[in-house]
Motif scaffolding. Structure first.
Motif, PDB file in Angstrom:
ATOM      1  N   VAL A  13       0.844  -1.194   0.000  1.00 25.33           N
ATOM      2  CA  VAL A  13       0.000   0.000   0.000  1.00 25.33           C
ATOM      3  C   VAL A  13       0.882   1.248   0.000  1.00 25.33           C
ATOM      4  O   VAL A  13       0.634   2.197  -0.752  1.00 25.33           O
ATOM      5  N   MET A  14       1.915   1.219   0.817  1.00 25.37           N
ATOM      6  CA  MET A  14       2.800   2.387   0.899  1.00 25.37           C
ATOM      7  C   MET A  14       3.490   2.654  -0.440  1.00 25.37           C
ATOM      8  O   MET A  14       3.610   3.805  -0.866  1.00 25.37           O
ATOM      9  N   VAL A  15       3.933   1.594  -1.104  1.00 29.42           N
ATOM     10  CA  VAL A  15       4.568   1.758  -2.415  1.00 29.42           C
ATOM     11  C   VAL A  15       3.541   2.305  -3.406  1.00 29.42           C
ATOM     12  O   VAL A  15       3.835   3.215  -4.189  1.00 29.42           O
ATOM     13  N   ASP A  16       2.331   1.787  -3.336  1.00 29.20           N
ATOM     14  CA  ASP A  16       1.267   2.251  -4.226  1.00 29.20           C
ATOM     15  C   ASP A  16       0.993   3.739  -4.014  1.00 29.20           C
ATOM     16  O   ASP A  16       0.893   4.518  -4.968  1.00 29.20           O
ATOM     17  N   LEU A  17       0.908   4.137  -2.739  1.00 28.92           N
ATOM     18  CA  LEU A  17       0.672   5.550  -2.431  1.00 28.92           C
ATOM     19  C   LEU A  17       1.839   6.398  -2.940  1.00 28.92           C
ATOM     20  O   LEU A  17       1.643   7.506  -3.454  1.00 28.92           O
ATOM     21  N   ALA A  18       3.042   5.863  -2.802  1.00 23.83           N
ATOM     22  CA  ALA A  18       4.224   6.601  -3.271  1.00 23.83           C
ATOM     23  C   ALA A  18       4.155   6.796  -4.787  1.00 23.83           C
ATOM     24  O   ALA A  18       4.483   7.879  -5.298  1.00 23.83           O
ATOM     25  N   GLN A  19       3.702   5.754  -5.482  1.00 22.26           N
ATOM     26  CA  GLN A  19       3.642   5.833  -6.942  1.00 22.26           C
ATOM     27  C   GLN A  19       2.533   6.784  -7.422  1.00 22.26           C
ATOM     28  O   GLN A  19       2.553   7.233  -8.550  1.00 22.26           O
ATOM     29  N   HIS A  20       1.567   7.047  -6.542  1.00 25.98           N
ATOM     30  CA  HIS A  20       0.465   7.925  -6.926  1.00 25.98           C
ATOM     31  C   HIS A  20       0.492   9.253  -6.178  1.00 25.98           C
ATOM     32  O   HIS A  20      -0.497   9.975  -6.165  1.00 25.98           O
ATOM     33  N   GLN A  21       1.605   9.559  -5.546  1.00 26.16           N
ATOM     34  CA  GLN A  21       1.647  10.836  -4.820  1.00 26.16           C
ATOM     35  C   GLN A  21       1.714  11.975  -5.849  1.00 26.16           C
ATOM     36  O   GLN A  21       2.129  11.800  -6.976  1.00 26.16           O
ATOM     37  N   GLY A  22       1.244  13.132  -5.440  1.00 19.86           N
ATOM     38  CA  GLY A  22       1.184  14.235  -6.395  1.00 19.86           C
ATOM     39  C   GLY A  22      -0.112  14.196  -7.188  1.00 19.86           C
ATOM     40  O   GLY A  22      -0.428  15.100  -7.940  1.00 19.86           O
ATOM     41  N   GLN A  23      -0.863  13.108  -7.014  1.00 18.59           N
ATOM     42  CA  GLN A  23      -2.179  13.022  -7.657  1.00 18.59           C
ATOM     43  C   GLN A  23      -3.269  13.216  -6.606  1.00 18.59           C
ATOM     44  O   GLN A  23      -4.353  12.657  -6.711  1.00 18.59           O
ATOM     45  N   GLY A  24      -2.957  13.965  -5.583  1.00 15.57           N
ATOM     46  CA  GLY A  24      -3.946  14.214  -4.538  1.00 15.57           C
ATOM     47  C   GLY A  24      -4.148  13.009  -3.645  1.00 15.57           C
ATOM     48  O   GLY A  24      -3.226  12.239  -3.403  1.00 15.57           O
ATOM     49  N   LEU A  25      -5.367  12.849  -3.170  1.00 12.95           N
ATOM     50  CA  LEU A  25      -5.667  11.758  -2.252  1.00 12.95           C
ATOM     51  C   LEU A  25      -6.006  10.482  -3.012  1.00 12.95           C
ATOM     52  O   LEU A  25      -6.683  10.517  -4.039  1.00 12.95           O
ATOM     53  N   THR A  26      -5.542   9.361  -2.484  1.00 15.80           N
ATOM     54  CA  THR A  26      -5.799   8.065  -3.106  1.00 15.80           C
ATOM     55  C   THR A  26      -6.741   7.255  -2.225  1.00 15.80           C
ATOM     56  O   THR A  26      -6.397   6.934  -1.100  1.00 15.80           O
ATOM     57  N   PRO A  27      -7.946   6.941  -2.710  1.00 14.30           N
ATOM     58  CA  PRO A  27      -8.865   6.124  -1.899  1.00 14.30           C
ATOM     59  C   PRO A  27      -8.395   4.667  -1.846  1.00 14.30           C
ATOM     60  O   PRO A  27      -7.854   4.150  -2.830  1.00 14.30           O
ATOM     61  N   MET A  28      -8.602   4.041  -0.706  1.00 13.28           N
ATOM     62  CA  MET A  28      -8.190   2.648  -0.510  1.00 13.28           C
ATOM     63  C   MET A  28      -8.878   1.702  -1.488  1.00 13.28           C
ATOM     64  O   MET A  28      -8.340   0.652  -1.813  1.00 13.28           O
ATOM     65  N   LYS A  29     -10.057   2.080  -1.936  1.00 14.37           N
ATOM     66  CA  LYS A  29     -10.771   1.237  -2.896  1.00 14.37           C
ATOM     67  C   LYS A  29      -9.909   1.017  -4.136  1.00 14.37           C
ATOM     68  O   LYS A  29      -9.805  -0.107  -4.647  1.00 14.37           O
ATOM     69  N   ASP A  30      -9.281   2.087  -4.591  1.00 16.26           N
ATOM     70  CA  ASP A  30      -8.414   1.994  -5.770  1.00 16.26           C
ATOM     71  C   ASP A  30      -7.194   1.120  -5.494  1.00 16.26           C
ATOM     72  O   ASP A  30      -6.815   0.280  -6.306  1.00 16.26           O
ATOM     73  N   VAL A  31      -6.582   1.338  -4.321  1.00 16.35           N
ATOM     74  CA  VAL A  31      -5.390   0.562  -3.973  1.00 16.35           C
ATOM     75  C   VAL A  31      -5.747  -0.918  -3.869  1.00 16.35           C
ATOM     76  O   VAL A  31      -5.033  -1.782  -4.388  1.00 16.35           O
ATOM     77  N   ALA A  32      -6.864  -1.203  -3.214  1.00 18.53           N
ATOM     78  CA  ALA A  32      -7.301  -2.587  -3.033  1.00 18.53           C
ATOM     79  C   ALA A  32      -7.480  -3.265  -4.383  1.00 18.53           C
ATOM     80  O   ALA A  32      -7.078  -4.412  -4.575  1.00 18.53           O
ATOM     81  N   LYS A  33      -8.073  -2.539  -5.328  1.00 18.56           N
ATOM     82  CA  LYS A  33      -8.305  -3.105  -6.655  1.00 18.56           C
ATOM     83  C   LYS A  33      -6.980  -3.342  -7.378  1.00 18.56           C
ATOM     84  O   LYS A  33      -6.716  -4.433  -7.886  1.00 18.56           O
ATOM     85  N   ARG A  34      -6.114  -2.334  -7.377  1.00 15.81           N
ATOM     86  CA  ARG A  34      -4.811  -2.466  -8.048  1.00 15.81           C
ATOM     87  C   ARG A  34      -3.982  -3.580  -7.439  1.00 15.81           C
ATOM     88  O   ARG A  34      -3.343  -4.358  -8.134  1.00 15.81           O
ATOM     89  N   GLN A  35      -3.977  -3.672  -6.111  1.00  9.49           N
ATOM     90  CA  GLN A  35      -3.112  -4.628  -5.418  1.00  9.49           C
ATOM     91  C   GLN A  35      -3.801  -5.970  -5.186  1.00  9.49           C
ATOM     92  O   GLN A  35      -3.206  -6.880  -4.609  1.00  9.49           O
ATOM     93  N   GLN A  36      -5.056  -6.081  -5.583  1.00 14.83           N
ATOM     94  CA  GLN A  36      -5.798  -7.342  -5.418  1.00 14.83           C
ATOM     95  C   GLN A  36      -5.868  -7.773  -3.959  1.00 14.83           C
ATOM     96  O   GLN A  36      -5.614  -8.928  -3.629  1.00 14.83           O
ATOM     97  N   ILE A  37      -6.167  -6.818  -3.107  1.00 17.80           N
ATOM     98  CA  ILE A  37      -6.281  -7.106  -1.679  1.00 17.80           C
ATOM     99  C   ILE A  37      -7.679  -6.698  -1.233  1.00 17.80           C
ATOM    100  O   ILE A  37      -8.223  -5.703  -1.711  1.00 17.80           O
ATOM    101  N   SER A  38      -8.271  -7.490  -0.312  1.00 17.96           N
ATOM    102  CA  SER A  38      -9.590  -7.157   0.209  1.00 17.96           C
ATOM    103  C   SER A  38      -9.591  -5.782   0.863  1.00 17.96           C
ATOM    104  O   SER A  38      -8.765  -5.485   1.732  1.00 17.96           O
TER     105      SER A  38
END
Lengths: 133, 133
Positions: A13-38
Motif C-alpha cells: 500500500v505504501m509503495v502504491d501511495l508513493a507511486q500515486h503521490q502528487g495526484q492528490g488523495l488516493t482512496p483505498m478502494k483503488d489501492v485494493a483493486k490495483r493490489q488485489q487485496i480485500s
DNA sequence: ATATAACCAACCAATTTAGTAGGTTTTAAT
DNA sequence: ATTAAAACCTACTAAATTGGTTGGTTATAT
C-alpha cells in the motif's frame, strides 16, 4: 515465516501511495483493486500507519490517503515493525517476552541477537523510494 | 517470529550433544533435563535429524544419541531448515507456495528475496562449534 | 526378566492469521 | 438538504500453526 500479510500488504500500500503521490488523495478502494487485496482487510491494517502519521487519511467523498513525507524518508523496517509488532526472529527476543531463566547461559542467544540485528539493519537500509524502482 | 521452538530446541540439543561428545551416547532424558525441555516434545523433534543422519540414535538400555560429524561441520542453517521446514521470511517465498500472479510486477519481491538470502547466508556462516564458545 | 532407551501415532488447547460482516462518522458534490 | 463516497470502528469466524500430552511399541544392555 516472519512477515505476515499484514506487513506485506502495508508495504505494498505504501509503495502504491508513493507511486500515486502528487495526484492528490488516493482512496483505498483503488489501492485494493490495483493490489488485489480485500478492501475490508486493508481498512484493518491501515489505522496503525495513520495513527503514527506515516500516512494521513481524509474522510468523506473525494477523500483518501496520502504519504506525509517523501518516499526516501520511509525506512521499510519502520513500516514493518509498526504493522507486524516487531521483527524478532525468535519469540524469546520479542519485546514483551517472558524473560528466559537460561538467558545468561544460553549458547544460542547471541546467534538470535545477531540475526535480529542483521535483519533490522537490512530492512532499515531500504526505503520506499528504492521499492519504486 | 520466524524460528519456532522446534528449530530452537533442535539447535540446543545439537549444541548439548556437541558439548558431551566423546562421552559415548547421550540419552535424551539427560538433555531434556539439562535444557529444561519436555522429553516427549524432544522425541517428536529429533527423528528428522536422525533420518538425515545429522545424529545417530541407539535404542535400548545404555543407548542414546551422538553427533555423526565434528561440530565444525554442522551449519546452523542446515539444522534450522531441516527442523523448521525452511527459513523463508515471507509465505510467498516458501517452497510449496502457490505462485503469486503478481510476482513479475511485485515491487517488494526482490526485497524479500534479498532478505531471505542474507538470513540464510548468516545462519550458514555459523557452525555448531561456534555456539560451543 | 527387567530396566531403559529410541521410536511412533493420535490427540488437544491456545494462539495467530487472514479475513468477513455490518455498521458509524465525516465530507464533498448534487 | 440529500446523497454518495470515503475513512473509521467493532465483533465475529474458519483454518492453520504451535507447543505440547497421552499412551504406547520396539530394541538392547544388564
Amino acid at each position: 515465516m516472519m512477515v505476515s500479510t499484514r506487513g506485506r500488504y502495508a508495504l505494498r500500500v505504501m509503495v502504491d501511495l508513493a507511486q500515486h503521490q502528487g495526484q492528490g488523495l488516493t482512496p483505498m478502494k483503488d489501492v485494493a483493486k490495483r493490489q488485489q487485496i480485500s478492501l475490508k482487510y486493508l481498512e484493518k491494517i491501515l489505522p496503525v500507519l495513520s495513527k503514527h502519521h506515516y500516512i494521513s487519511g481524509t474522510q468523506g467523498k473525494g477523500g483518501g490517503y496520502r504519504l506525509t513525507r517523501a518516499p526516501e524518508e520511509y525506512q521499510v523496517g519502520d513500516i514493518l515493525r509498526l504493522t507486524e509488532g516487531d521483527l524478532a526472529p525468535v519469540a524469546c527476543l520479542e519485546p514483551g517476552a517472558p524473560p528466559c531463566d537460561q538467558r545468561e547461559s544460553c549458547p544460542t542467544r547471541s546467534l538470535w541477537c545477531e540475526l535480529g540485528r542483521r535483519i533490522n539493519e537490512y530492512l532499515d537500509s531500504v526505503t520506499l523510494a528504492d521499492l519504486m524502482k
